[in-house]
Design an enzyme around this catalytic site. Sequence first.
Site, short mmCIF file in Angstrom:
data_model
loop_
_atom_site.label_atom_id
_atom_site.label_comp_id
_atom_site.label_asym_id
_atom_site.label_seq_id
_atom_site.Cartn_x
_atom_site.Cartn_y
_atom_site.Cartn_z
N ASP A 1 37.02 9.99 -73.12
CA ASP A 1 37.11 9.18 -71.91
C ASP A 1 37.55 7.77 -72.32
O ASP A 1 37.65 7.43 -73.49
CB ASP A 1 35.77 9.17 -71.15
CG ASP A 1 35.98 8.81 -69.68
OD1 ASP A 1 37.07 8.29 -69.33
OD2 ASP A 1 35.07 9.02 -68.87
C1 BGC Z 1 36.56 7.73 -66.13
C2 BGC Z 1 37.33 9.01 -66.12
C3 BGC Z 1 38.78 8.75 -65.83
C4 BGC Z 1 39.31 7.77 -66.84
C5 BGC Z 1 40.77 7.46 -66.65
C6 BGC Z 1 37.20 6.68 -66.99
O1 BGC Z 1 36.60 5.43 -66.82
O2 BGC Z 1 35.25 7.97 -66.57
O3 BGC Z 1 36.78 9.89 -65.20
O4 BGC Z 1 39.49 9.95 -65.82
O5 BGC Z 1 38.58 6.57 -66.73
O6 BGC Z 1 41.00 6.69 -65.55
#
Ligand code: BGC
Length: 740
Positions: A265
Amino acid sequence: MTMTERELRILLNDMSLEEKVGQMVQLPGQNYGSFAAVTGKAEKKEDGQPILDQAGSTLGIYGAEKLKKIQKAYMEKQPHHIPLMFMLDVIHGYETAFQCPLGMGASFDPELVKKCAEIAAKEAAAGGIHVTFSPMADLARDARWGRVMESTGEDPWLNGKMAAAMVEGFQGENRNQTGKVSSCVKHFAAYGAATAGLDYTNVELSEHTLREYYLKAYQEGIHAGCDMVMTSFNTWNGVPSTGNPWLMKEVLRKEMGFDGIVISDWGAVGEMVNHGFCEDRKEAAERALKAGVDIDMCSDCYADYLVDLVREGVIDEKEIDEAVYRILLLKNELGLFENPYKDADEQREKELFLCEGHRRTAREMVQKSAVLLKNEEDGKAGKLLPLNPAEKIAFIGPYIEGEDMRSSWVVTGSAKNSVSICQAAKEAFREDQICFAKGCTLLDNDTLLNGSEYHSDSWEEDNDRLLCEAIQTAKQADVVVLCLGEQNHQSGEATSRTHLTLPKIQRTLLSEISKVNPRIVTVIFSGRPLELSEVETHSKAMLEVWMPGTEGGHGIMDLLTGVCSPSGKLTMSFPYTVGQEPMSYSQFTSGRPCPKGSKAPFLTRYLDCSTAPLYPFGYGLSYTDFSISEPTLDRTEMQAGETIVASVTVANGGKRTGCEVVQLYIQDVAASCVRPVKELKGFRRVELAPGEAQRVTFSISEEMLRFHRGDGSFGSEPGKFRLWIGNSSEDGEAREFFLY
Ligand code: BGC
C-alpha cells in the site's frame, strides 16, 4: 499477439539491475501529470532523475489524452521501451459514479455489482487506466473505521461473493480486451480489524479468527483470478503485513494459490520504520522484498536501496527477477507491448462517460441498494412511504442540493454530474406540489475533515436563518422529506470516528422540524452505520441511501415515489450506540448467552444498552408485505456427498410488486472450536407481483459446513446443526439437521 514466455525471459535477461528494480517502483502521478489523486506523501522528482524513466508504474493520474502523451514520452526514454503501467483507485465508478461498495453490498445482487464493475472498467480503460485498486475485500465490523464504506460489510461469505463479482467485472475473460482492466484485491490482510476502528493501527486477532472470518473474501477474489493483491498498513501478530513472509509467501502464495503481483500500500514499505519493525528504510526494502512484495508503492525504499542490497549480496538477484517477471507478464497480458495505450481513446471517453446506459445501471443500483429502515402507519392515510402525490411535500436538509453524492473515493469526474434531490424532485413532481429548504449546513463548524476544521463563513447567521426558513417550509407542507447525513469526506480512508451520530446542527434541524410537522421521512446519506436512535424517534419513515453516486437523486426519487419498492438489506449491523462496536450478527457463541428480553443476571449483555443492534444484518423493509413460511427439510440427516434441501414459500400479500431477499443462516451447534451463533450461507432475491408466491430452495452440503479447526485443518465435524430461513439475521424459525 502478446509476447511468448521465451521472449519475456529474453527481455528480462537483457535488462540491467537498475532497470529491473525500476519495474518494482511505483511513483505517484505527480511526477508525470499536473493533477494526481494522493493518499499519502507524494514527492515530486527532479526532471532528469533516472528513476523517472525507469519506474514501471504510476498511480493517480487519468485521462486518455494525457496518459497517451505520458506513455509516448516515457517509452522513448525507457531503455527497453517497456510501457508504463497506469493504476488508479476505481472504487465505485470512474466518471459514472455508482453506489459506494457498502451500499452495493446491500443490494445482495452480485450480478448487478459485476455489471457496475464492467462499466467502471470500460470507462477507466477508455481513460487510459490499466489496473484498478479494487475490490477492497476487508471484513468490516467496526463502524468507527471510516473505510467500512469501501467494503461490502461484516459477512465473510457475502463479501467473498461481492469481491469475486467485482474482479470478474473488471477483468473479464481477458484483460487485453477492450474495456477491461486488471483488478487488485486489497488490503491483505485483516486491515478491517484495526483496533478500535482507528485507521492504520495494529490488529489483534487469533490465527483462528483471521482464517475463519478475515481471509475468506480475499480468497474468493483470488479464485476469481485477480491479477494483483495489495498489502495492508496494519500489523498482525506484531508484524506489518508488508514485511510478513508467512502471510505473503505461506498463506497468500502457497495456501491461496495466488501467482500474480503483490504491491505494497501507499508508503507501507517505508512505514515499517515508523512501526519500529525496521531500523531504517534500507532494512525496510530488504524485509519487504523478502516477504514477497513485488512493487513498492510510493515509498522509494526499493528505488533507493534494492540495487545496493543485491550488490552487497544481501538479496539474491533471482528474487528480483521473479518479481520483475511477474510485472512484465502482467504488462504482456494487458497487451501493452503491442499497444501501450491500450484503450486510451478520447472518442471512446466521449461516447462512454455518463452515457445513458451507464446512468441507467447506476440508477438501478441506487434503487436496489437503499434500505428502508422504518415505515410506520400514519393514521388513516396508511404508511408515509411511498409519498402520496396528492400531498404537498417539503424537501428539506443539507443534502437536497449541490452536495456531492459520491464518496471521497471517486477521484475522477465532476460532482456537477450528480443528480441532486432538488433536480430529481422537480422532474418527478409539479412545481406546486413541492417546496425546498436547505435547513442547515452539512457539518457543525468545528468538525474535523482531513485534519482541518470545516468552516462555513457566517456560520451562526447562516444556520439561524436556514433553520427559520426550513421551519416555515415544513409548516406549509403535508409531509417533510428530510435529507441528512455524513459529508462525503467523513467516511473513507483516515476518517475514523468515535461518535457515530449525525452532526448536532442536523439533529437540531430534525427536532425543530418535528415540532411543526411530525410527518417526517428521513433520508440518510452515509458511508457507515450511524447511531440512528434519535433520528428514529423523530421520523415516521427512514431510508438509508449510503453514498449513492451520480444517479443518486433519480434512484432515491424512484423509491420515495413508489416507482419501485425498496429491497436493499443491511450488510452491517446498525448499533444503538457506538459503545457496541465492533459488532456482528455472527459472533462466536458465548458461554452465557442472553435470551431476548431476559432480565436474569450474569449474562453476556450490557447494563445500559441492548446487545442486539438497532437494525440487524440482513434487515430491510419493503412497500409490500412479504411472508416467508417456516422452512421444510426434505431430510434431517446427511453425510458427506449428500445434500439436504431446505425450502420455504415466499408470498407477496401486499398491493405492490416488490423484491424480497430470502436469507439462509446455519449454526454448527457443537464443534471442536467455538462456532458463530449463525452464519449466512445463501440468499435469493425474489421478485413477486401482488398475490404471487414462490417456492425458494437451498441445497445444503457438507462443504458448506467446513471450518478452520484448532489443529489447523479445514473440514466439517459431525453433529447437530440449526438453520433459519428469513428476511434478516434475526428472522425465521430454527430447524435442526444432523451430519453423520
Ligand atoms: C489506500 C489504498 C489505495 C492507495 C492508492 C492508500 O492510501 O490505503 O486503498 O489503493 O492509497 O491510492
